[in-house]
Structures are given as structure tokens and as C-alpha cells.
Motif scaffolding. Sequence first.
Motif, PDB file in Angstrom:
ATOM      1  N   PRO A 131     -56.181  65.951 -59.615  1.00  0.00           N
ATOM      2  CA  PRO A 131     -54.845  66.581 -60.295  1.00  0.00           C
ATOM      3  C   PRO A 131     -54.519  67.538 -59.408  1.00  0.00           C
ATOM      4  CG  PRO A 131     -56.857  66.562 -62.316  1.00  0.00           C
ATOM      5  CD  PRO A 131     -57.410  66.064 -61.051  1.00  0.00           C
ATOM      6  N   ALA A 132     -55.420  68.357 -58.677  1.00  0.00           N
ATOM      7  CA  ALA A 132     -55.111  69.421 -57.856  1.00  0.00           C
ATOM      8  C   ALA A 132     -54.096  68.775 -56.798  1.00  0.00           C
ATOM      9  CB  ALA A 132     -55.999  70.349 -57.443  1.00  0.00           C
ATOM     10  N   SER A 133     -54.693  67.782 -56.300  1.00  0.00           N
ATOM     11  CA  SER A 133     -54.053  66.870 -54.972  1.00  0.00           C
ATOM     12  C   SER A 133     -52.926  66.249 -55.540  1.00  0.00           C
ATOM     13  CB  SER A 133     -55.151  65.892 -54.554  1.00  0.00           C
ATOM     14  OG  SER A 133     -54.375  65.044 -53.521  1.00  0.00           O
ATOM     15  N   ALA A 134     -52.878  65.828 -56.591  1.00  0.00           N
ATOM     16  CA  ALA A 134     -51.574  65.127 -57.446  1.00  0.00           C
ATOM     17  C   ALA A 134     -50.312  66.244 -57.358  1.00  0.00           C
ATOM     18  CB  ALA A 134     -51.865  64.401 -58.656  1.00  0.00           C
ATOM     19  N   LYS A 135     -50.872  67.301 -57.670  1.00  0.00           N
ATOM     20  CA  LYS A 135     -49.660  68.258 -58.110  1.00  0.00           C
ATOM     21  C   LYS A 135     -49.375  69.263 -56.605  1.00  0.00           C
ATOM     22  CE  LYS A 135     -50.704  69.052 -62.804  1.00  0.00           C
ATOM     23  NZ  LYS A 135     -49.361  68.961 -63.229  1.00  0.00           N
ATOM     24  N   CYS A 136     -50.322  69.179 -55.560  1.00  0.00           N
ATOM     25  CA  CYS A 136     -49.959  69.859 -54.325  1.00  0.00           C
ATOM     26  C   CYS A 136     -48.673  69.712 -53.733  1.00  0.00           C
ATOM     27  CB  CYS A 136     -51.026  69.816 -53.613  1.00  0.00           C
ATOM     28  SG  CYS A 136     -50.725  70.640 -51.814  1.00  0.00           S
ATOM     29  N   PHE A 137     -47.735  70.581 -53.523  1.00  0.00           N
ATOM     30  CA  PHE A 137     -46.339  70.425 -53.171  1.00  0.00           C
ATOM     31  C   PHE A 137     -46.226  69.750 -51.744  1.00  0.00           C
ATOM     32  CE2 PHE A 137     -45.409  74.178 -55.975  1.00  0.00           C
ATOM     33  CZ  PHE A 137     -45.137  73.565 -56.858  1.00  0.00           C
ATOM     34  N   ILE A 138     -47.493  70.387 -51.013  1.00  0.00           N
ATOM     35  CA  ILE A 138     -47.444  69.966 -49.470  1.00  0.00           C
ATOM     36  C   ILE A 138     -47.965  68.513 -49.296  1.00  0.00           C
ATOM     37  CG2 ILE A 138     -48.162  70.811 -47.178  1.00  0.00           C
ATOM     38  CD1 ILE A 138     -46.569  72.815 -48.730  1.00  0.00           C
ATOM     39  N   ARG A 140     -47.989  66.024 -51.283  1.00  0.00           N
ATOM     40  CA  ARG A 140     -46.985  65.115 -51.813  1.00  0.00           C
ATOM     41  C   ARG A 140     -45.816  64.858 -50.893  1.00  0.00           C
ATOM     42  NH1 ARG A 140     -46.290  64.290 -57.416  1.00  0.00           N
ATOM     43  NH2 ARG A 140     -44.274  64.317 -57.315  1.00  0.00           N
ATOM     44  N   SER A 141     -45.724  65.752 -49.916  1.00  0.00           N
ATOM     45  CA  SER A 141     -44.870  65.804 -49.050  1.00  0.00           C
ATOM     46  C   SER A 141     -44.820  65.225 -47.675  1.00  0.00           C
ATOM     47  CB  SER A 141     -44.074  66.981 -48.564  1.00  0.00           C
ATOM     48  OG  SER A 141     -43.595  67.791 -49.912  1.00  0.00           O
ATOM     49  N   PHE A 144     -49.209  60.686 -44.749  1.00  0.00           N
ATOM     50  CA  PHE A 144     -50.500  60.370 -44.193  1.00  0.00           C
ATOM     51  C   PHE A 144     -51.590  60.717 -45.267  1.00  0.00           C
ATOM     52  CE2 PHE A 144     -49.679  64.408 -42.328  1.00  0.00           C
ATOM     53  CZ  PHE A 144     -50.594  65.108 -42.934  1.00  0.00           C
ATOM     54  N   PRO A 145     -52.528  60.171 -45.401  1.00  0.00           N
ATOM     55  CA  PRO A 145     -53.717  60.530 -46.585  1.00  0.00           C
ATOM     56  C   PRO A 145     -54.282  61.920 -46.263  1.00  0.00           C
ATOM     57  CG  PRO A 145     -54.580  58.615 -45.159  1.00  0.00           C
ATOM     58  CD  PRO A 145     -53.182  58.976 -44.532  1.00  0.00           C
ATOM     59  N   VAL A 146     -54.382  62.516 -47.424  1.00  0.00           N
ATOM     60  CA  VAL A 146     -55.198  63.861 -47.602  1.00  0.00           C
ATOM     61  C   VAL A 146     -56.475  63.648 -48.293  1.00  0.00           C
ATOM     62  CG1 VAL A 146     -55.038  66.164 -48.332  1.00  0.00           C
ATOM     63  CG2 VAL A 146     -52.865  65.096 -47.609  1.00  0.00           C
ATOM     64  N   ARG A 147     -57.585  63.443 -47.714  1.00  0.00           N
ATOM     65  CA  ARG A 147     -58.708  63.415 -48.289  1.00  0.00           C
ATOM     66  C   ARG A 147     -59.552  64.329 -48.731  1.00  0.00           C
ATOM     67  NH1 ARG A 147     -58.520  57.946 -46.791  1.00  0.00           N
ATOM     68  NH2 ARG A 147     -57.959  57.547 -45.070  1.00  0.00           N
ATOM     69  N   HIS A 148     -60.468  64.278 -49.691  1.00  0.00           N
ATOM     70  CA  HIS A 148     -61.067  65.246 -50.253  1.00  0.00           C
ATOM     71  C   HIS A 148     -62.655  65.053 -50.283  1.00  0.00           C
ATOM     72  CE1 HIS A 148     -57.142  65.099 -52.136  1.00  0.00           C
ATOM     73  NE2 HIS A 148     -57.325  66.536 -51.824  1.00  0.00           N
TER      74      HIS A 148
END
Length: 156
Positions: A131-138, A140-141, A144-148
Motif C-alpha cells: 500500500p505504501a508503494s501504491a500511494k507514493c506520489f513519486i 506513481r509518477s 519504470f518499476p520501483v521494486r521493494h
Amino acid sequence: MPNHNYGLTVSWTGNRGTGTSSPRDYDRDHTVSAPDKPDLLASSDPSFRGDRARWNPEEMLVASLSSCHMLWFLGLAAAAGVVVTAYVDSPSGVMTELTDGSGQFVEVTLSPAVTVAESNMIGLAEKLHGPASAKCFIARSVNFPVRHCPTTVVAS
């Protein structure tokens, strides 16, 4: 829906006296400033004739993704009753340079090491990264993939 505006000033400070008379005749140094904040000394990546002692745009993008994720994660943790006592991320980004000199990020990996107060909080803490990733404004903008790759431990 509210809009939020972010204004700042980016000032080139790399004129050695002849401006951009040739690619080797100027520095890539610049200053990022905003009212009531310390200046951020920046340059290009050393691979592109920049000053390694200054922040470069690529590092700032990776830092923005990490910071945004952390802030959302901490907020969601607090709302869910997960007590986080420490959070350290070691993010990394991969940018591919193309033959024409342009380039683009192809991925960023966030590796937060989260410490929680009690062992029964580990499972929920780990689930909150989605959920943190889904809400992060950056995050979402970007295109490219942001992996965790998080780890969670209990405070000793």
C-alpha cells in the motif's frame, strides 16, 4: 481535488568565464534552492563531467522515491498500530545510457530495513510496503518499476 505546487530555483553556477563556449569549458555545478531551506549543491553525475562531491539529479530521483515510500510506510504503520522504531533504506537505481547520449531509468530497488517494537507486528509491517508503494506520489509518477526488498526485525 486539491493541487499542490512546488516552486524552487535551480541556478547554474558553473560558468568559468567563457560560458558554454565548448563542452569542456564549463562546470555542471548548480544550486537548488527554496525559501527557508538550506541550498542543495548539485552537479551532473561524474560520468558526465560532474562533481562527485555534489548531488546529481539521478541520485535525487532515487532519494525521492525512497523518501516518499518511507513517509507513506510510516504513516500507514502508525495508522495500523505497527510501532516502527527504526527505518533505514539503501535504495539503488539503474539508468541505461543510450547510443544518442540520452538515457532513462529502467528500475529502482528500495531495500528498507524496518525495526518494529514487537514480533507480532512483523507480518503486518511487511504487508504495508504494498500500500505504501501504491500511494507514493513519486512512484506513481515514474514510468519504470520501483521494486521493494524489505527486511523487518524486532527491536532488541
